[in-house]
Structures are given as C-alpha cells and as structure tokens.
Design an enzyme around this catalytic site. Sequence first.
Site, PDB file in Angstrom:
ATOM      1  N   HIS A 183     -36.261 -11.787  -7.253  1.00  0.00           N
ATOM      2  CA  HIS A 183     -36.499 -11.178  -5.869  1.00  0.00           C
ATOM      3  C   HIS A 183     -38.422 -11.727  -5.844  1.00  0.00           C
ATOM      4  CE1 HIS A 183     -38.149  -8.674  -2.537  1.00  0.00           C
ATOM      5  NE2 HIS A 183     -36.631  -8.114  -2.808  1.00  0.00           N
ATOM      6  N   ASP A 200     -28.985  -7.557  -2.556  1.00  0.00           N
ATOM      7  CA  ASP A 200     -27.886  -7.813  -2.134  1.00  0.00           C
ATOM      8  C   ASP A 200     -26.523  -7.919  -3.421  1.00  0.00           C
ATOM      9  OD1 ASP A 200     -28.007  -8.515   0.235  1.00  0.00           O
ATOM     10  OD2 ASP A 200     -30.059 -10.497  -0.406  1.00  0.00           O
ATOM     11  N   HIS A 232     -32.153 -14.894   1.460  1.00  0.00           N
ATOM     12  CA  HIS A 232     -32.830 -13.810   2.373  1.00  0.00           C
ATOM     13  C   HIS A 232     -31.156 -13.059   2.050  1.00  0.00           C
ATOM     14  CE1 HIS A 232     -34.797 -10.845   4.217  1.00  0.00           C
ATOM     15  NE2 HIS A 232     -35.141 -11.279   5.757  1.00  0.00           N
TER      16      HIS A 232
HETATM   17  C1  LIG Z   1     -35.188 -14.205  -3.952  1.00  0.00           C
HETATM   18  C2  LIG Z   1     -35.455 -15.632  -4.367  1.00  0.00           C
HETATM   19  C3  LIG Z   1     -35.453 -16.627  -2.975  1.00  0.00           C
HETATM   20  C4  LIG Z   1     -37.313 -15.317  -4.950  1.00  0.00           C
HETATM   21  O1  LIG Z   1     -37.625 -16.902  -4.855  1.00  0.00           O
HETATM   22  P1  LIG Z   1     -38.953 -16.626  -5.426  1.00  0.00           P
HETATM   23  O2  LIG Z   1     -39.701 -16.047  -5.653  1.00  0.00           O
HETATM   24  O3  LIG Z   1     -39.753 -18.350  -4.616  1.00  0.00           O
HETATM   25  O4  LIG Z   1     -38.486 -17.366  -7.347  1.00  0.00           O
HETATM   26  P2  LIG Z   1     -38.151 -18.837  -7.825  1.00  0.00           P
HETATM   27  O5  LIG Z   1     -36.788 -19.135  -6.596  1.00  0.00           O
HETATM   28  O6  LIG Z   1     -39.523 -19.777  -7.459  1.00  0.00           O
HETATM   29  O7  LIG Z   1     -37.747 -18.712  -9.134  1.00  0.00           O
HETATM   30  C5  LIG Z   1     -39.063 -18.572 -10.063  1.00  0.00           C
HETATM   31  C6  LIG Z   1     -37.778 -18.526 -11.081  1.00  0.00           C
HETATM   32  O8  LIG Z   1     -36.627 -17.885 -11.530  1.00  0.00           O
HETATM   33  C7  LIG Z   1     -35.092 -18.386 -11.299  1.00  0.00           C
HETATM   34  N1  LIG Z   1     -34.597 -17.642 -10.538  1.00  0.00           N
HETATM   35  C8  LIG Z   1     -35.201 -16.888  -9.408  1.00  0.00           C
HETATM   36  N2  LIG Z   1     -33.773 -16.465  -9.208  1.00  0.00           N
HETATM   37  C9  LIG Z   1     -32.545 -16.658  -9.125  1.00  0.00           C
HETATM   38  C10 LIG Z   1     -31.729 -16.553  -9.392  1.00  0.00           C
HETATM   39  N3  LIG Z   1     -31.017 -15.577  -8.412  1.00  0.00           N
HETATM   40  N4  LIG Z   1     -30.453 -17.307 -10.014  1.00  0.00           N
HETATM   41  C11 LIG Z   1     -31.135 -17.992 -11.304  1.00  0.00           C
HETATM   42  N5  LIG Z   1     -32.608 -18.379 -11.527  1.00  0.00           N
HETATM   43  C12 LIG Z   1     -33.256 -17.980 -10.582  1.00  0.00           C
HETATM   44  C13 LIG Z   1     -35.937 -19.451 -10.927  1.00  0.00           C
HETATM   45  O9  LIG Z   1     -34.656 -20.681 -11.417  1.00  0.00           O
HETATM   46  C14 LIG Z   1     -37.062 -19.947 -11.408  1.00  0.00           C
HETATM   47  O10 LIG Z   1     -36.718 -20.553 -12.440  1.00  0.00           O
HETATM   48  P3  LIG Z   1     -38.079 -21.401 -12.674  1.00  0.00           P
HETATM   49  O11 LIG Z   1     -39.077 -21.440 -12.753  1.00  0.00           O
HETATM   50  O12 LIG Z   1     -37.087 -22.178 -14.611  1.00  0.00           O
HETATM   51  O13 LIG Z   1     -37.283 -22.959 -11.741  1.00  0.00           O
HETATM   52  C15 LIG Z   1     -34.926 -15.950  -5.698  1.00  0.00           C
HETATM   53  O14 LIG Z   1     -35.251 -15.371  -6.891  1.00  0.00           O
HETATM   54  C16 LIG Z   1     -33.788 -16.308  -5.145  1.00  0.00           C
HETATM   55  O15 LIG Z   1     -33.019 -17.466  -4.981  1.00  0.00           O
HETATM   56  N6  LIG Z   1     -32.853 -15.624  -5.550  1.00  0.00           N
HETATM   57  C17 LIG Z   1     -30.796 -15.599  -4.740  1.00  0.00           C
HETATM   58  C18 LIG Z   1     -30.981 -15.390  -3.954  1.00  0.00           C
HETATM   59  C19 LIG Z   1     -30.628 -14.019  -3.256  1.00  0.00           C
HETATM   60  O16 LIG Z   1     -30.985 -12.674  -4.019  1.00  0.00           O
HETATM   61  N7  LIG Z   1     -31.870 -13.657  -2.105  1.00  0.00           N
HETATM   62  C20 LIG Z   1     -32.131 -12.743  -1.701  1.00  0.00           C
HETATM   63  C21 LIG Z   1     -33.275 -11.695  -2.102  1.00  0.00           C
HETATM   64  S1  LIG Z   1     -33.073  -9.645  -2.015  1.00  0.00           S
END
Ligand SMILES: CC(C)(COP(=O)(O)OP(=O)(O)OC[C@H]1O[C@@H](n2cnc3c(N)ncnc32)[C@H](O)[C@@H]1OP(=O)(O)O)[C@@H](O)C(=O)NCCC(=O)NCCS
Length: 378
Positions: free
Chosen positions: A262, A313, A222
Amino acid sequence: MSTAVGGKGLEGVVATNSGICWIDGEAGVLSYRGIDIHELAEHSTFEETTYLLWNGILPNRLALREFTAQLTLARSLDQRIIDMLRNVPSTAAPMEVLRTAVSALSFYDADEKDNSHDANVRKSYNLVAQIAMIVAIYDRLRKGKKIVPPDFSLNHAANFLWMLNEKKPSPTAVKTMDMALVLHAEHELNASTFAARVIAATLSDMHSAIAGAIGALKGPLHGGANEGVMRMLYAIDKAGANPVEYVKGMMDARQKISGFGHRVYKTEDPRATHLRRMSEQLGKDAGQTKWYEMSRAIELYINADKKLNANVDFYSASTYATLGIDVDLYTPIFALSRIAGWTAHVIEQLDDNRLIRPRATYTGPEYPSPYVSIDARP
Ligand SMILES: CC(C)(COP(=O)(O)OP(=O)(O)OC[C@H]1O[C@@H](n2cnc3c(N)ncnc32)[C@H](O)[C@@H]1OP(=O)(O)O)[C@@H](O)C(=O)NCCC(=O)NCCS
C-alpha cells in the site's frame, strides 16, 4: 522553470485540505469524519456511513430514515440506459460498461448542468442507487436473464444482491455485503478520488468526475486488484499448485502480487482485518474454506518473507467468491461502495473550488533549443 516537490507518483505530497477522511499510515488508522473504521465496520451500515461522509455527522433516527428513503426512491434507471446496457457487446467487461453507463446517466439527470451544492447532493443520491442497479442489470443481461426490479423494502446491500440473483439474500450475505460496502466507501486521496476532484475542479460536472474515477479505479494497481487476487487463486487451484510455491515463483519473476502493499499503510490495512475475518467465517458457514485457507497461506508467507501486508483487496476476493459473485464484478462492487466517498469529495471540492493545476519538473531538451527548419534536420 519549476522545481521538484515530492516523489514520483506524488508520493507523500499533500494536495488539498479535506474534512472527510483521516488516515495514519504508520499506525494503521483509518477514519471517516473522525470515526474509526473499526467502529463503523462493527456498528454502522452503508446508508448511515454515506450520510456521515456527505454530512460530516452521524444522523439521528429521523434523519437516517429520511436519508434512506431518498436513497431508496432513487432506484430508477431511464429506459434508454437499460437499452444501452442491452446493446453493449456481451464481451464488454462490467467495469467498462459501468464507466460508459455512468457517463450516459448525465443525459437523463435533470441537474446535469447544475453544480450547486443541492444539485450535487441530488445527483449523488441518484448515482449511489443507479450504480448498483447498472452492475446488477448488466450482469443479468449478459447472462441472458431477465431484469429483476428493485425491491424498495430492502436496504442497499440486500437490494443489490436481490437484483443480481433474483433470490432473497440470507442475513449473513446481506451483513457481509453491507460491511464490505462500509469498508470500501472512502479512502482520502486515493487515485480515483483524486481523479474525481481534479475533474470536478475544472467546473466540469459530477457525472464526468465519477466516470473518470471509475476509469481510475479499474486499474490493477487500484480497485482492479481484487479481481487480480481471485484470478491468481483460481490459477493456483486449477494447477493444483502449492499456493506459497506459486507466489514465490511470481515474486522470483518480479511480478507483483495483487492484494499486497500500500502507498500509505506501513502496517496492516485496517480494512483487511475485517475482510479476513469475514472471509474465514463465510467460508466456514458455507463449508468452503478453500479460498480462505489459500489466501491465509499466501499472506503468512508474504508477511514473513517480503514484509508486505494484505490490503483491502486481498480478502475481499475470497469473501465475494464465497458469496458466489463473478470475479469481474468485484471491482464494480468496489465502485458501488466508493461512490459514497467520491461524491462526498466532489461536493466538498465544488463547495470551495479552486482549479487543481500542479506543475512538473521539466526534464526535456535545454531551453532555448533552436527551431531547425525541416531541410536542415538530420
Ligand atoms: C499498492 C501499490 C501500487 C503501492 O505501490 P508503491 O507505493 O508505488 O510501492 P512500490 O510499487 O514502489 O513498491 C515498493 C517495493 O515493494 C514491492 N512491492 C510492493 N507491492 C508489492 C506486491 N504487491 N507484490 C510484490 N512486491 C511488491 C515493490 O516491488 C517494490 O520493491 P523494490 O523496491 O524492490 O522495487 C503496490 O503495493 C502494488 O502494486 N500492489 C499490488 C496491487 C494492489 O494490490 N493494489 C491495491 C492497492 S489498495
């Protein structure tokens, strides 16, 4: 037994009605009270945006003047909070200190036990002003510097920078910080806001809800992601590495790249559009384009190769770095903006409350399982 609804992590689940924020993740639209974030970023201020979030409409001149005066008057911290900030270990991360201090603020708020609408609004004014002060004061104390008293002639963004640096900020720095605060102020049922609403809905209190929200914001999935972005940029710089190769290596190791992806947006996060521009312009003005250029190279690669977009971010990191702000203040700065949205949601929740108590799909041992006496257990 209950049955499953929605996906893991409540993905796609609609958990409440709210009149505060509308997002269309497919079209990349974000609006506060129906007003598009692009318009607010261009024309509004943090004070006006906070008024909008709390009251549902834009203020006229008089209302804005009165509202701003209230926010400014709230710039006061009980001496015992300042003593507490002096006494936390100097190794404490600002986000932990903020979480703890916000919890302690309730001791000194006359409205602590009052959950009425008016008391919640009064507490919200205080929290907006006090969170900014806590972040600035703690940063100075941990660096052995003297506390800078608030300047009541400055707006919220400028006063924060003044209390942080004891230097009148440039108009560009104030405009940048103000716009960053507008962009981060609200985002529907993100994890920290949902946490705040869950806590408020038990008829606990505003300070408990906000302390919980700060705890949720701190996580790297987050708000903590903005610090993660900058730590990555520093690591790339220190290693003298090629940013794209470095990030490829992280992806090959199945590490997530902070600042990308996201849960809701399937397009570019509309806030990233402004932060990218701000990061580029600030870098040019400061003759320090390194962080922007590194960020842009990473973004182009991840866009093209992984079809992932930058979120709020990603460019806030290089923006704050160019403003000369320490990395571990980035998430607290997120909090000093998001407090506007958190408080709007707590007020909305308590104005028409119902306990938030979902169910879980049970996946444990079969019912009824026998109670086996201790002597008979394997
Ligand atoms: C924001 C976030 C938590 C959303 O997660 P989510 O909806 O649960 O999506 P997932 O984590 O299941 O990601 C879906 C796919 O995209 C990939 N992915 C998503 N965000 C990624 C990232 N920042 N870097 C690399 N791969 C990413 C995941 O590994 C997953 O791949 P897979 O299906 O091959 O396993 C996720 O994108 C993330 O962890 N981002 C980095 C942290 C961040 O910037 N957070 C601030 C959000 S405003």
